[in-house]
Design an enzyme around this catalytic site. Structure first.
Site, PDB file in Angstrom:
ATOM      1  N   LYS A 161       0.824  -1.126  -0.019  1.00 38.82           N
ATOM      2  CA  LYS A 161       0.139   0.173  -0.046  1.00 38.82           C
ATOM      3  C   LYS A 161       0.988   1.218  -0.041  1.00 38.82           C
ATOM      4  O   LYS A 161       1.913   1.336   0.383  1.00 38.82           O
ATOM      5  CB  LYS A 161      -1.036   0.037   1.342  1.00 38.82           C
ATOM      6  CG  LYS A 161      -1.887  -1.200   1.346  1.00 38.82           C
ATOM      7  CD  LYS A 161      -2.835  -1.147   2.404  1.00 38.82           C
ATOM      8  CE  LYS A 161      -3.975  -2.424   2.714  1.00 38.82           C
ATOM      9  NZ  LYS A 161      -4.690  -1.861   3.601  1.00 38.82           N
TER      10      LYS A 161
ATOM     11  N   TYR B   9     -12.487  -3.611  -2.826  1.00 38.72           N
ATOM     12  CA  TYR B   9     -13.046  -3.353  -1.453  1.00 38.72           C
ATOM     13  C   TYR B   9     -14.468  -3.388  -1.524  1.00 38.72           C
ATOM     14  O   TYR B   9     -15.304  -2.579  -0.644  1.00 38.72           O
ATOM     15  CB  TYR B   9     -12.473  -2.002  -0.632  1.00 38.72           C
ATOM     16  CG  TYR B   9     -11.113  -2.186  -0.323  1.00 38.72           C
ATOM     17  CD1 TYR B   9     -10.688  -3.375   0.464  1.00 38.72           C
ATOM     18  CD2 TYR B   9     -10.065  -1.159  -0.410  1.00 38.72           C
ATOM     19  CE1 TYR B   9      -9.322  -3.705   1.043  1.00 38.72           C
ATOM     20  CE2 TYR B   9      -8.616  -1.247  -0.113  1.00 38.72           C
ATOM     21  CZ  TYR B   9      -8.245  -2.433   0.595  1.00 38.72           C
ATOM     22  OH  TYR B   9      -7.179  -2.768   1.174  1.00 38.72           O
TER      23      TYR B   9
ATOM     24  N   ASN C 116      -1.817   0.225   7.276  1.00 35.94           N
ATOM     25  CA  ASN C 116      -1.477  -0.899   7.816  1.00 35.94           C
ATOM     26  C   ASN C 116      -0.700  -1.620   6.721  1.00 35.94           C
ATOM     27  O   ASN C 116      -0.624  -2.872   6.752  1.00 35.94           O
ATOM     28  CB  ASN C 116      -2.682  -1.750   8.210  1.00 35.94           C
ATOM     29  CG  ASN C 116      -3.800  -1.902   7.187  1.00 35.94           C
ATOM     30  OD1 ASN C 116      -3.616  -1.647   5.924  1.00 35.94           O
ATOM     31  ND2 ASN C 116      -4.789  -2.711   7.501  1.00 35.94           N
TER      32      ASN C 116
ATOM     33  N   HIS D 117      -1.826  -5.271   1.800  1.00 36.77           N
ATOM     34  CA  HIS D 117      -3.161  -6.101   1.662  1.00 36.77           C
ATOM     35  C   HIS D 117      -2.775  -7.368   1.544  1.00 36.77           C
ATOM     36  O   HIS D 117      -1.734  -7.656   0.713  1.00 36.77           O
ATOM     37  CB  HIS D 117      -3.970  -5.458   0.373  1.00 36.77           C
ATOM     38  CG  HIS D 117      -5.048  -6.591   0.185  1.00 36.77           C
ATOM     39  ND1 HIS D 117      -6.230  -6.733   0.681  1.00 36.77           N
ATOM     40  CD2 HIS D 117      -4.972  -7.359  -0.985  1.00 36.77           C
ATOM     41  CE1 HIS D 117      -6.780  -7.723   0.086  1.00 36.77           C
ATOM     42  NE2 HIS D 117      -6.216  -8.296  -0.717  1.00 36.77           N
TER      43      HIS D 117
ATOM     44  N   GLU E 195      -8.386 -11.845  -7.084  1.00 36.26           N
ATOM     45  CA  GLU E 195      -7.801 -10.741  -6.684  1.00 36.26           C
ATOM     46  C   GLU E 195      -6.624 -10.727  -7.737  1.00 36.26           C
ATOM     47  O   GLU E 195      -6.242  -9.679  -8.310  1.00 36.26           O
ATOM     48  CB  GLU E 195      -7.392 -10.515  -5.394  1.00 36.26           C
ATOM     49  CG  GLU E 195      -8.366 -10.004  -4.271  1.00 36.26           C
ATOM     50  CD  GLU E 195      -8.076 -10.119  -2.949  1.00 36.26           C
ATOM     51  OE1 GLU E 195      -6.951 -10.746  -2.510  1.00 36.26           O
ATOM     52  OE2 GLU E 195      -9.012  -9.559  -1.939  1.00 36.26           O
TER      53      GLU E 195
END
Ligand code: UDP
Ligand code: MG
Length: 154
Positions: free
Chosen positions: A9, A49, A112, A115, A126
């Site tokens: 990310k 998402y 965070n 992913h 994905e």
């Protein structure tokens, strides 16, 4: 071998953590079968998402995930989906155990770091979402017999 999708990310890119985290995955014996940099947009994030689009924090999550390019990674290994989730740790970095990627590098529920796919169904969808078939390389590293026993390779 099972495949899973990881996204570095913007929090990992901006903080210069890509090399460190990639090293952790390689040290574990996971195999890189696809890797590229890309700029995410709202359309792909709404798909990725989809379970969160109704949440009040979704606009902030969109902004966070588009704040810089990301690096998408397809990793292969025995039970790779579960192994990578265990290495990733809990969603909230403040609750993630030390030794996990989020536990060691994140102090946020949103920022965070990575992913990681959370089920076989998610992983398949994905990988197809972020990679064209020709961008995934099914190869067997020469060190495979030193990563798994022959029993585990069946
Ligand atoms: N997220 C957030 N606030 C929350 C829950 C999730 O900002 O209260 C963000 C966070 O970046 C998380 C992502 O939304 O990684 C996806 O949420 P999910 O519940 O799927 O967690 P993950 O699978 O990433 O652990
Ligand atoms: Mg998730």
């Amino acid at each position: 071998m099972e495949k899973t999708l990881v996204i570095f990310k913007p929090s990992a890119i901006e903080r210069g953590l890509v090399g460190n985290i990639l090293t952790r995955f390689q040290q574990k014996g996971l195999v890189i079968t696809g890797m590229k940099m890309m700029q995410l947009n709202e359309a792909i994030l709404r798909e990725h998402y989809s379970h969160l689009v109704e949440k009040s924090f979704f606009p902030l999550l969109l902004k966070s995930m588009m704040a810089s390019p990301v690096i998408v990674l397809c990793l292969a290994g025995k039970d790779a989906i579960n192994v990578v989730r265990l290495m990733t740790g809990a969603t909230n970095g403040r609750e993630a155990l030390p030794g996990t990627i989020r536990g060691d590098f994140a102090s946020s529920n949103q920022e965070n770091i990575i992913h990681a796919s959370s089920s076989p169904e998610d992983a398949e969808a994905e990988i197809a979402r972020f990679f064209a078939p020709g961008e995934i390389f099914d190869w067997t590293p020469a060190n495979t017999p030193f990563i798994y026993s022959s029993l585990e390779l069946n």
